[in-house]
Motif scaffolding. Sequence first.
Motif, PDB file in Angstrom:
ATOM      1  N   GLU A 248      41.437  20.504   1.384  1.00 10.88           N
ATOM      2  CA  GLU A 248      42.693  20.496   0.644  1.00 10.88           C
ATOM      3  C   GLU A 248      43.845  21.192   1.355  1.00 10.88           C
ATOM      4  O   GLU A 248      44.973  20.711   1.326  1.00 10.88           O
ATOM      5  CB  GLU A 248      42.457  21.110  -0.735  1.00 10.88           C
ATOM      6  CG  GLU A 248      41.490  20.284  -1.585  1.00 10.88           C
ATOM      7  CD  GLU A 248      41.143  20.970  -2.893  1.00 10.88           C
ATOM      8  OE1 GLU A 248      41.631  22.093  -3.113  1.00 10.88           O
ATOM      9  OE2 GLU A 248      40.405  20.380  -3.678  1.00 10.88           O
ATOM     10  N   TYR A 249      43.603  22.326   1.983  1.00 10.73           N
ATOM     11  CA  TYR A 249      44.723  23.086   2.525  1.00 10.73           C
ATOM     12  C   TYR A 249      45.264  22.505   3.829  1.00 10.73           C
ATOM     13  O   TYR A 249      46.308  22.941   4.322  1.00 10.73           O
ATOM     14  CB  TYR A 249      44.338  24.548   2.712  1.00 10.73           C
ATOM     15  CG  TYR A 249      43.313  24.806   3.782  1.00 10.73           C
ATOM     16  CD1 TYR A 249      43.699  25.104   5.087  1.00 10.73           C
ATOM     17  CD2 TYR A 249      41.956  24.773   3.490  1.00 10.73           C
ATOM     18  CE1 TYR A 249      42.760  25.355   6.066  1.00 10.73           C
ATOM     19  CE2 TYR A 249      41.012  25.016   4.461  1.00 10.73           C
ATOM     20  CZ  TYR A 249      41.411  25.306   5.743  1.00 10.73           C
ATOM     21  OH  TYR A 249      40.472  25.556   6.712  1.00 10.73           O
TER      22      TYR A 249
ATOM     23  N   ASP B  45      46.538  19.556   4.325  1.00 14.66           N
ATOM     24  CA  ASP B  45      47.811  18.890   4.043  1.00 14.66           C
ATOM     25  C   ASP B  45      48.956  19.896   4.071  1.00 14.66           C
ATOM     26  O   ASP B  45      50.049  19.608   4.561  1.00 14.66           O
ATOM     27  CB  ASP B  45      47.773  18.192   2.679  1.00 14.66           C
ATOM     28  CG  ASP B  45      47.112  16.821   2.755  1.00 14.66           C
ATOM     29  OD1 ASP B  45      47.107  16.233   3.846  1.00 14.66           O
ATOM     30  OD2 ASP B  45      46.609  16.352   1.723  1.00 14.66           O
ATOM     31  N   ALA B  46      48.689  21.090   3.526  1.00 14.78           N
ATOM     32  CA  ALA B  46      49.728  22.134   3.523  1.00 14.78           C
ATOM     33  C   ALA B  46      50.027  22.592   4.946  1.00 14.78           C
ATOM     34  O   ALA B  46      51.190  22.847   5.296  1.00 14.78           O
ATOM     35  CB  ALA B  46      49.283  23.313   2.661  1.00 14.78           C
TER      36      ALA B  46
ATOM     37  N   SER C 115      51.945  20.506   0.732  1.00 17.94           N
ATOM     38  CA  SER C 115      50.937  19.450   0.750  1.00 17.94           C
ATOM     39  C   SER C 115      51.574  18.072   0.638  1.00 17.94           C
ATOM     40  O   SER C 115      51.174  17.131   1.325  1.00 17.94           O
ATOM     41  CB  SER C 115      49.931  19.644  -0.388  1.00 17.94           C
ATOM     42  OG  SER C 115      49.207  20.841  -0.221  1.00 17.94           O
TER      43      SER C 115
END
Length: 359
Positions: free
Chosen positions: A22-23, A25-26, A284
């Motif tokens: 998930e992270y 994208d950030a 993100s």
Amino acid sequence: MYKRQCYTKENNQENHKMGRIEYLDAIKGFAIILVVFGHVLAWNFTDLNTIMHPVVFEDIRFGLVWNLIYSFHMALFFMVSGYLTNLDNKSKFQFIKKKTHRLLVPYITTGFLILIVRGHYGYWFFLSLFELFLMVAFVEAIYKLLKWKRNVIIDVTIAFVLWMLLYILHKTASLDTIVGDFGKFISYYPPFMLGYFMRKYPNIFGKLVLRRNYSFYLIAFIVMFAFHYSYLVPLPIIMGKILITISGIMIQIVGSLLVFSIFNRFSITTNVHEFYGLIHNRLSMIGQYSMDIYILHILFVMTIPQIEKFMRNSLDFMSTICFQIIYSSFFAAFAILMSIIIAKIIRNSNCLNRLILGN
């Protein structure tokens, strides 16, 4: 209220199985902001040597922010790309076919479009990244053919030896006209392969990222960044060149690992403090459009020659830094916003989406 989730080896491996971390994208969102920000800074100077290689201490102020960004921001993209490269149980041909559509098509089609509109053929990142994907696929195919028993020591050793051979080849033969900017391929080979090995061998990821080595990475980054200006200090020529070369290679890795560690530590899912959640979500979202922004932002970055003249004649050291941050943030935000809007429009056409964005 939100709840912070810190990634461990176990849930990191689980995310690999689920197909998304998930992270990342950030991180991509943060990196593409730095790319656009850096272009806004650079393109408002008539002579890039003013910011890249100032000849006097007084001129350091013009390129301090730019050199800080450029010391690691593209390496960060390559490290993320390497981390997301997964060839386990996959057809190497299908992998290269997919990367050809994603990278080489916009490199050629949009590259010529930008050449016509702006008079500049960019997108070297696409070609260098494709060459790295091609190399990894080839090496993995050789491994599979020879049926070698593999471990982290063998893989890292072979990767290092291959890099050294390519580096020597680059220094002794001019390959830029054959394979594009071969120097960039050599420069970004280490962070890409490190990212690749961090995914393939979770223990490497754990030692480099999960141990929270923020202080070490930050101190090392500051020291190596100072070496960038060592040529302004009276040192023996050979010593100065060695310092700049070694620090130039290492700073991009250390800077990228610092960003990885920070974003991993403060990675956010559904339950974190609202302020962190807002920043994470915005980064993100931008990260999901990072390739589109990279392709399109060139059309929207403004060049205003009066800015350089104003800074030279009216601002001192700190005022120059603050002014650069303010105006670059504004114009970078504009370019990113316009790129996302145009990308959404282009995505409505399958033909344009494939030709311009490579999707």
